[in-house]
Design a protein around this motif. Structure first.
Motif, PDB file in Angstrom:
ATOM      1  N   GLN A 261     -60.622   5.546 -27.405  1.00 30.27           N
ATOM      2  CA  GLN A 261     -60.450   4.459 -26.440  1.00 30.27           C
ATOM      3  C   GLN A 261     -59.391   4.818 -25.404  1.00 30.27           C
ATOM      4  O   GLN A 261     -59.563   4.594 -24.202  1.00 30.27           O
ATOM      5  CB  GLN A 261     -60.033   3.177 -27.172  1.00 30.27           C
ATOM      6  CG  GLN A 261     -61.178   2.436 -27.819  1.00 30.27           C
ATOM      7  CD  GLN A 261     -61.938   1.608 -26.810  1.00 30.27           C
ATOM      8  OE1 GLN A 261     -62.910   2.076 -26.225  1.00 30.27           O
ATOM      9  NE2 GLN A 261     -61.529   0.384 -26.604  1.00 30.27           N
TER      10      GLN A 261
ATOM     11  N   ARG B 111     -59.955   5.690 -21.352  1.00 35.27           N
ATOM     12  CA  ARG B 111     -59.167   4.895 -20.403  1.00 35.27           C
ATOM     13  C   ARG B 111     -58.505   5.810 -19.374  1.00 35.27           C
ATOM     14  O   ARG B 111     -58.479   5.497 -18.180  1.00 35.27           O
ATOM     15  CB  ARG B 111     -58.108   4.105 -21.171  1.00 35.27           C
ATOM     16  CG  ARG B 111     -57.116   3.342 -20.296  1.00 35.27           C
ATOM     17  CD  ARG B 111     -55.942   2.875 -21.133  1.00 35.27           C
ATOM     18  NE  ARG B 111     -54.928   2.195 -20.347  1.00 35.27           N
ATOM     19  CZ  ARG B 111     -53.659   2.082 -20.706  1.00 35.27           C
ATOM     20  NH1 ARG B 111     -53.240   2.608 -21.850  1.00 35.27           N
ATOM     21  NH2 ARG B 111     -52.795   1.443 -19.943  1.00 35.27           N
TER      22      ARG B 111
ATOM     23  N   GLN C  37     -68.025  -0.461 -32.056  1.00 36.83           N
ATOM     24  CA  GLN C  37     -66.737   0.197 -31.853  1.00 36.83           C
ATOM     25  C   GLN C  37     -65.701  -0.363 -32.811  1.00 36.83           C
ATOM     26  O   GLN C  37     -64.748   0.316 -33.182  1.00 36.83           O
ATOM     27  CB  GLN C  37     -66.283   0.042 -30.404  1.00 36.83           C
ATOM     28  CG  GLN C  37     -67.083   0.910 -29.453  1.00 36.83           C
ATOM     29  CD  GLN C  37     -66.451   1.028 -28.082  1.00 36.83           C
ATOM     30  OE1 GLN C  37     -65.260   0.844 -27.922  1.00 36.83           O
ATOM     31  NE2 GLN C  37     -67.257   1.335 -27.092  1.00 36.83           N
TER      32      GLN C  37
ATOM     33  N   ARG D 241     -62.234  -6.315 -20.032  1.00 38.46           N
ATOM     34  CA  ARG D 241     -62.335  -5.948 -21.440  1.00 38.46           C
ATOM     35  C   ARG D 241     -63.027  -7.041 -22.239  1.00 38.46           C
ATOM     36  O   ARG D 241     -63.054  -8.202 -21.842  1.00 38.46           O
ATOM     37  CB  ARG D 241     -60.937  -5.701 -22.028  1.00 38.46           C
ATOM     38  CG  ARG D 241     -60.207  -4.546 -21.369  1.00 38.46           C
ATOM     39  CD  ARG D 241     -58.842  -4.358 -21.974  1.00 38.46           C
ATOM     40  NE  ARG D 241     -58.137  -3.255 -21.329  1.00 38.46           N
ATOM     41  CZ  ARG D 241     -56.936  -2.838 -21.678  1.00 38.46           C
ATOM     42  NH1 ARG D 241     -56.307  -3.426 -22.664  1.00 38.46           N
ATOM     43  NH2 ARG D 241     -56.364  -1.831 -21.047  1.00 38.46           N
TER      44      ARG D 241
ATOM     45  N   THR E 130     -62.435  -3.612 -26.012  1.00 31.63           N
ATOM     46  CA  THR E 130     -63.122  -2.422 -25.526  1.00 31.63           C
ATOM     47  C   THR E 130     -63.154  -2.462 -24.009  1.00 31.63           C
ATOM     48  O   THR E 130     -63.329  -3.513 -23.405  1.00 31.63           O
ATOM     49  CB  THR E 130     -64.565  -2.346 -26.058  1.00 31.63           C
ATOM     50  OG1 THR E 130     -65.275  -3.502 -25.619  1.00 31.63           O
ATOM     51  CG2 THR E 130     -64.584  -2.275 -27.565  1.00 31.63           C
TER      52      THR E 130
END
Length: 528
Positions: free
Chosen positions: A152, A156, A275, A405, A94
């Motif tokens: 996601q 980004r 998530q 991340r 994530t």
């Protein structure tokens, strides 16, 4: 050393005892709506749409990168081309999202630089919109894992897309992205300090000068004391510090600072957990709610008790758990609380076994408390399928930050290394059909408990990662049924072969292939 987990029934409560020897809300599911082959075909159709969208985007980015090369921006050109490479389908990472809104592109740049920066910003914003629209469509037909992958990728490319941020539970406040909890704290004129956590704005300076505001309980009259006086007053756990965050309430008699550190660590873990797991929704209403960008309803905070030393921990819990002295942490379903104590080695090795224990027990707590039922029911995995209850908690121990991340499933994590060693070197493996038939008592009292936990860890990694996560949805559905609030479903969950559309023998063979392939990849990597 590996950490083995011992789960037993005690005084009508399920506990998880960790001895040192080495809910994304999960939504109710009652049945498998379609055959596995139908679901896979539908998933492939949506993946092709995603791939076409990404291919077009990558080509446009390549044109912008060429402009950068021509105008003397080679590093920026390389970074732009990298944006065109989508996150892997099997990615269990994530992104750490920025809190601040991106600033406008400056007007004082050279015409050439401003041109490519404006074009890049526009391309990323448009791509995020298209990804979000596709995520809505796939959510409505039940492809939730793909939808979360699209979200996601969208965030980004454009972390300021309002719809995407709303989907993830954020709202805009001025030039920042915030959550309902953060907004509420700011309305109360609290500020989040790095060392002391949330404090009233007018308390910050006094805390920095060594003063502390002490109250013996909520609603009581407080007074200012020195930091040393407060530490003495809070030595008793009844006067423990209370550190409140979005999803957790951490109570500790160790120190305010350690409570804040633990709270922040758990919040990041919570985010990755949900998530990874919360997207597997089953009812049309729930899917439609997310597709329309509505936030999930929140529950009360998950409670953590963190003792300053093992003696306090044992004294507090021995009446409920006679075996408490052999543990390093536990989640107790009767109270809904996860309990830990400070171990000095945590100061020297913040990613060591003691921290992994916290992730292990936090996993049990999140799964159990988000699917809790007040009705009398079987302990989860009491008669069968217990391996995955512990296997998924062992898997989540691999939670780690890598750069910007957070990741899960590093094949070099000790649990997975041990699983490969047991299978490839010790030739140890219990066929999955027999392993799945074992309940909590049989596994927890086995003289081979360490080997069983290693196999459970390896199997969980297999089901989460095999062929780009091909079996991940089935595994989460299996867990969802095991934790179901529908007692009929909990007592008779669908097996993994039923959910996947295969048999145990095939899964055993695929697991062996996976173990060998993983080891070969790691060996080749080490030889480079």
């Amino acid at each position: 050393m590996l950490i083995e987990s011992i789960r037993r029934c005690s005084h009508g409560a399920m506990i998880c005892l960790l001895a040192v020897a080495v809910e994304a809300v999960l939504i109710e599911s009652t049945a498998v709506a379609e055959r596995p082959d139908q679901a896979e075909r539908r998933r492939q159709v949506q993946l092709k749409k995603y791939e076409a969208l990404q291919e077009k985007f990558a080509k446009s980015l390549s044109d912008v990168a060429a402009q950068c090369d021509q105008n003397g921006f080679p590093k920026q050109a390389a970074a732009i081309r990298e944006l065109g490479v989508p996150l892997p389908v099997d990615d269990l990472r994530t992104l750490e999202l920025p809190d601040k809104i991106q600033p406008d592109i400056a007007n004082n740049l050279s015409p050439a630089e401003r041109r490519w920066r404006v074009e890049l910003r526009h391309l990323q914003q448009e791509q995020a919109i298209q990804l979000y629209l596709l995520a809505q469509r796939v959510l409505e037909i039940g492809e939730v894992r793909l939808a979360y992958q699209l979200i996601q990728e969208a965030v980004r490319q454009d972390p300021d897309n309002k719809s995407v941020r709303s989907f993830l539970g954020y709202e805009r406040s001025g030039d920042e992205w915030t959550t309902p909890f953060l907004a509420r704290m700011r309305q109360k004129h609290y500020v989040d300090t790095e060392k002391f956590g949330w404090l009233p704005r007018d308390h910050v300076k006094r805390y920095e000068n060594g003063e502390r505001y002490f109250r013996s309980g909520r609603g009581s009259v407080g007074r200012w004391v020195s930091a040393a006086q407060e530490a003495e007053l809070r030595r008793s756990f009844k006067n423990a510090w209370e550190v409140e965050s979005e999803h957790y309430l951490v109570k500790t008699n160790h120190s305010l600072e350690r409570g804040v550190e633990l709270s922040r660590q758990l919040e990041q873990f919570y985010r990755v957990f949900f998530q990874t797991f919360s997207g597997f929704l089953t009812t049309q209403d729930q899917r439609s709610s997310l597709a329309k960008g509505r936030r999930r309803s929140t529950r009360n905070q998950f409670e953590i008790h963190y003792f300053s030393n093992k003696e306090d921990y044992v004294e507090a819990l021995r009446p409920q758990v006679p075996e408490i002295s052999i543990t390093t942490g536990l989640y107790l379903s009767g109270t809904g609380i996860a309990y830990f104590y400070h171990q000095p080695e945590m100061d020297d090795d913040p990613e060591g076994p003691a921290t992994r224990t916290i992730f292990h027990e936090a996993t049990h707590q999140l799964f159990a408390e988000t699917r809790k039922t007040r009705r009398k029911s079987l302990m989860v995995g009491e008669h069968a399928h217990f391996w995955i209850i512990e296997g998924i908690a062992c898997y989540m121990e691999s939670f780690a930050k890598k750069g910007d991340r957070y990741e899960l499933g590093d094949p070099m994590y000790q649990r997975f290394r041990a699983a490969r060693y047991r299978y490839l070197e010790d030739d140890y493996y219990i066929p999955l059909g027999r392993f799945a038939s074992q309940g909590a008592n049989e596994i927890q009292h086995s003289i081979e408990i360490r080997k069983l936990y290693s196999q459970a860890s390896g199997l969980t990694h297999f089901f989460m990662h095999y062929k780009d996560g091909k079996y991940r949805d089935a595994l989460i559905e299996h867990l969802s049924q095991l934790y179901s609030t529908n007692l009929r479903v909990r007592e008779r969950p669908a097996t993994l072969p039923q959910l996947i559309g295969t048999d145990y023998k095939t899964l055993d063979e695929q697991y062996g292939e996976y173990m060998r392939a993983e080891q070969e990849k790691l060996t080749a990597r080490a030889e480079k």
